[in-house]
Structures are given as C-alpha cells and as structure tokens.
Design an enzyme around this catalytic site. Structure first.
Site, mmCIF file in Angstrom:
data_model
loop_
_atom_site.group_PDB
_atom_site.id
_atom_site.type_symbol
_atom_site.label_atom_id
_atom_site.label_comp_id
_atom_site.label_asym_id
_atom_site.label_seq_id
_atom_site.Cartn_x
_atom_site.Cartn_y
_atom_site.Cartn_z
ATOM 1 N N ALA A 26 0.795 -1.231 0.000
ATOM 2 C CA ALA A 26 0.000 0.000 0.000
ATOM 3 C C ALA A 26 0.837 1.295 0.000
ATOM 4 C CB ALA A 26 -0.964 -0.032 1.187
ATOM 5 N N ASP B 154 -3.805 -2.666 3.933
ATOM 6 C CA ASP B 154 -4.006 -1.849 2.731
ATOM 7 C C ASP B 154 -5.034 -0.751 2.946
ATOM 8 O OD1 ASP B 154 -3.068 -4.661 1.839
ATOM 9 O OD2 ASP B 154 -2.534 -3.260 0.253
ATOM 10 N N ASN C 125 -6.450 -6.435 4.623
ATOM 11 C CA ASN C 125 -5.067 -6.801 4.276
ATOM 12 C C ASN C 125 -5.106 -8.025 3.365
ATOM 13 O OD1 ASN C 125 -2.211 -6.339 4.565
ATOM 14 N ND2 ASN C 125 -2.112 -8.209 5.792
HETATM 15 C C1 LIG Z 1 3.076 -2.141 4.282
HETATM 16 S S1 LIG Z 1 2.234 -3.063 3.214
HETATM 17 C C2 LIG Z 1 0.682 -3.579 3.824
HETATM 18 C C3 LIG Z 1 -0.050 -4.286 2.755
HETATM 19 O O1 LIG Z 1 -0.015 -3.517 1.612
HETATM 20 C C4 LIG Z 1 0.522 -5.679 2.476
HETATM 21 O O2 LIG Z 1 0.400 -6.460 3.624
HETATM 22 C C5 LIG Z 1 -0.243 -6.262 1.349
HETATM 23 O O3 LIG Z 1 -1.307 -6.803 1.538
HETATM 24 C C6 LIG Z 1 0.322 -6.067 0.007
HETATM 25 O O4 LIG Z 1 -0.500 -6.591 -1.009
HETATM 26 P P1 LIG Z 1 0.006 -6.565 -2.508
HETATM 27 O O5 LIG Z 1 -1.123 -7.225 -3.248
HETATM 28 O O6 LIG Z 1 1.283 -7.333 -2.558
HETATM 29 O O7 LIG Z 1 0.171 -5.122 -2.907
#
Ligand SMILES: CSC[C@@H](O)[C@@H](O)C(=O)COP(=O)(O)O
Length: 363
Positions: A55, A244, A254
């Site tokens: 995110a 997210d 998340n």
């Molecule tokens: C600091 S990142 C937190 C979330 O973004 C992370 O846990 C996540 O779910 C990322 O998902 P992604 O689909 O890899 O973008």
C-alpha cells in the site's frame, strides 16, 4: 535497506531528474532488477501488474506518476486524466487515493508552468515522509517486542508471525510490520519470524523471506495453513501484519488470509497487531466488510506458479487441471474485535473509533 552491502530505497528519482527507478519486484528473490519508469503509462502498468506493490509504495509510485504526467503536459485535463488512470490501477489500498488527492490538491491551484516542479517536489516529500512514518512505527512496535522479550529466558527469541510482505519492499524503506523487527535486531533483542508464504502470489516466500535473509533475521518459511497449528502449540508470541486500508473504527483490510490468522490468534490468546502509517486509514469508511472494494485478480495467479527451475531459469508451471477455473480475491477484512492494537507513527491505538480518534484528534 541493504542489498549486497548497498543501501537502497524501493523507488528513487532517475539521474535524468524526471523519470523514476524502481526495484522490479516480479523477479525477486531470484533476480534483483531495477527498471526506469518514464511515462504515465509505465507507472500505471508497474502498479497494476505489481512490479511495485504494497500500500505505501503504491501511493508513492502514484505520486511520482503524477509528477511524470505533469512534466509531459501540465494542463488541467492532463492532471485529471493522470489521477483517473492511476486511481484505476488497484482498488483496495487507500494510500493510492490518498497520494493522488494530495498531489491534485497541491497542483490544481498552481499555474500550469509551475506544476511539474512542484509535483516532483511533493512526490519526493511523500517518499521521505513514508520513511519517517515507518521508522516511528518501528519505534512504537519495538516497545511491544521489548516487553514480550522481558518475559523470556535470556537469548530466547520473540516469535513473530507475519503475512504477505509488509516489509521495506512494500514501502519506501523499513516496512510497516517489519520496522519493529528490524529495530529489535538493531537493539540486540532476539527475534524469530514465521513467514507465511502467502498464496497465490507468494509475497511471503519471495519477498519477506528475501528481506529477512538479507538482513540476517532468523526466520522460517511456513505454508499459509501452518499458523494456527503453531499458535496452538505456543510457538507464536505475536502476529504483526500490515494493512491496505483500515477503517475509521479499526477494521483491517489486508492480504487474503489475514482474517484466518486473526481468528486463530484470538482462539489461542496470541496478540494480533497491525502496523500502519496514517495514510492507510480511510476516515470515510466505518464498515470494512461492506464498504472496502476487494480486488479480484486473475485466476491465473492461483493456477500458475512462478519459480526457479533446477537449470536456473525463472519459469511458470501449472498446478491445477487446465479446465479448472480459479477465483482470486486478493484481500480480506479482519474485524476490529480481532485486533489487539494498531501500531501507528503516533503510538499504539486500540482498534476502535475511540482508539484511533485519541491518537488522531485532528481527523
Ligand atoms: C506495508 S504493506 C501492507 C499491505 O499492503 C501488504 O500487507 C499487502 O497486503 C500487500 O499486497 P500486494 O497485493 O502485494 O500489494
């Protein structure tokens, strides 16, 4: 963070002072590739197809995308079109809209001739701010790890389970869930991390494990289904994940599978923490289940798996029958009642409207 003895952020301004360079995360852990994003389309593709992901990093990359767009055409029409194009890339992480709104609010009142420079300046600031936010999250999370360590025998590690990659690769530096872990390492507090592989895209196996190995953090890769068993046997002291989008009353969206970890943690009395910078809080949303859009990605991500072959090539193999369709919801929502605390840059909040308001009375 260090890669091969050199410090890297995940995104930085190219030497031409116009484009941006990123670590192309699709190739990790097998190859460390840097690519340059030169156009608005490049940036949109890099976010949509997850060359960059996580995110906070999605937000920062989008901010640079606006800056690149303004360098090509700084009209109002181009500004709105860039906002729309970037906003359409991924629906769930709220940091994307937060960064795009921040850029548009700054740029709209400016004369067109001043927009490109101002946009690049603000994008760089957002990147720097992300590093500071994560560092502060790390300090606040470190106190939780320190307290748990104080109840252990000397040398016995604090066992932390994490899901997906909420590490420095998901941010500009430090990570959110990993920042307390890195600071614990710096403070010589023994830690050991259980890394969920995080099917279907394997962000845990490919990214978090690579980060942990690179920083000398003792860790063990586990299948997504192992966490509950480990918790039942007292092998996990705490869970720390990222998010997210977190609602104004503390529901946590998340990576898919987070909810099941929270349920297992609740059943076993294991504290379940979520680490997040304030741009990940969506103050307009109060019911995570009903109101947060969940990204549905291609079923190919479930049916086909990337890896390195014995001959060293990076290749894809099919794991399911050719004719079997696959569903791929990419995120889930963990209700606030399952969350022990929200580790933010301002401190640890209870996962509730009151808890968040106490730390962020300005919102
Ligand atoms: C600091 S990142 C937190 C979330 O973004 C992370 O846990 C996540 O779910 C990322 O998902 P992604 O689909 O890899 O973008």
């Amino acid at each position: 963070m260090n890669v091969g003895g050199r410090h890297y952020r995940t995104i930085w301004l190219n030497d031409d002072r116009r484009a941006v360079d990123i670590i192309d995360q699709r190739w990790l852990p097998h190859e460390f590739r840097i690519v340059t994003l030169r156009t608005l389309d490049d940036v949109a593709i890099a976010i949509r197809d997850m060359w960059v992901r996580g995110a906070p990093l999605i937000g920062v990359t989008a901010a640079y995308g606006m800056a690149i767009a303004m360098t090509d055409d700084s009209s109002d029409t181009a500004l709105d079109a860039a906002w729309e194009k970037l906003h359409a890339t991924r629906p769930t992480a709220i940091n994307l809209r937060w960064a795009l709104d921040a850029m548009r609010a700054l740029l709209k009142p400016l004369p067109e001739g001043e927009r490109a420079k101002a946009a690049h300046g603000r994008a760089a600031e957002i990147a720097d701010e992300d590093v500071e936010l994560n560092r502060a999250i790390g300090e606040n999370g470190l106190e939780i790890i320190r307290k748990t360590a104080s109840g252990k025998k000397p040398g016995e590690p604090v066992n932390i389970l994490t899901h997906c990659n909420a590490g420095w690769l998901a941010t500009v530096d430090y990570g959110t869930a990993t920042a307390p872990i890195y600071l614990a390492m710096e403070a010589d507090i023994p830690v050991h991390v259980y890394v969920d592989e995080t099917r279907p895209r394997n962000q845990g196996a490919q990214l978090t494990a690579w980060e942990m190995a690179g920083h000398g953090v003792p860790h063990t890769l586990i299948v997504d289904n192992a966490g509950g068993h480990l918790m039942q046997h007292g092998d996990v002291d705490m869970v720390i994940v990222g998010t997210d989008r977190t609602t104004a009353n503390g529901d946590v969206c998340n990576k898919i599978g987070t909810y099941l970890k929270a349920l297992a943690a609740k059943d076993n009395g294991v504290p379940f923490y979520v680490a997040l910078p304030s741009p990940t809080i969506d103050w307009t949303v109060f019911d995570g289940l009903k109101e947060i859009p969940i990204e549905e990605r291609s079923g190919d991500e479930v049916s086909l798996v990337w890896g390195k072959t014995a001959s060293g090539d990076i290749a894809q193999v099919r794991v399911s029958p050719d004719a079997t369709p696959a569903g791929n919801p990419a995120f889930d929502v963990t209700p606030a009642r399952l969350v022990t605390g929200l580790i933010t840059e301002r401190g640890v909040a209870a996962a509730s409207r009151e808890g968040l308001r106490a730390l962020f009375p300005d919102r």
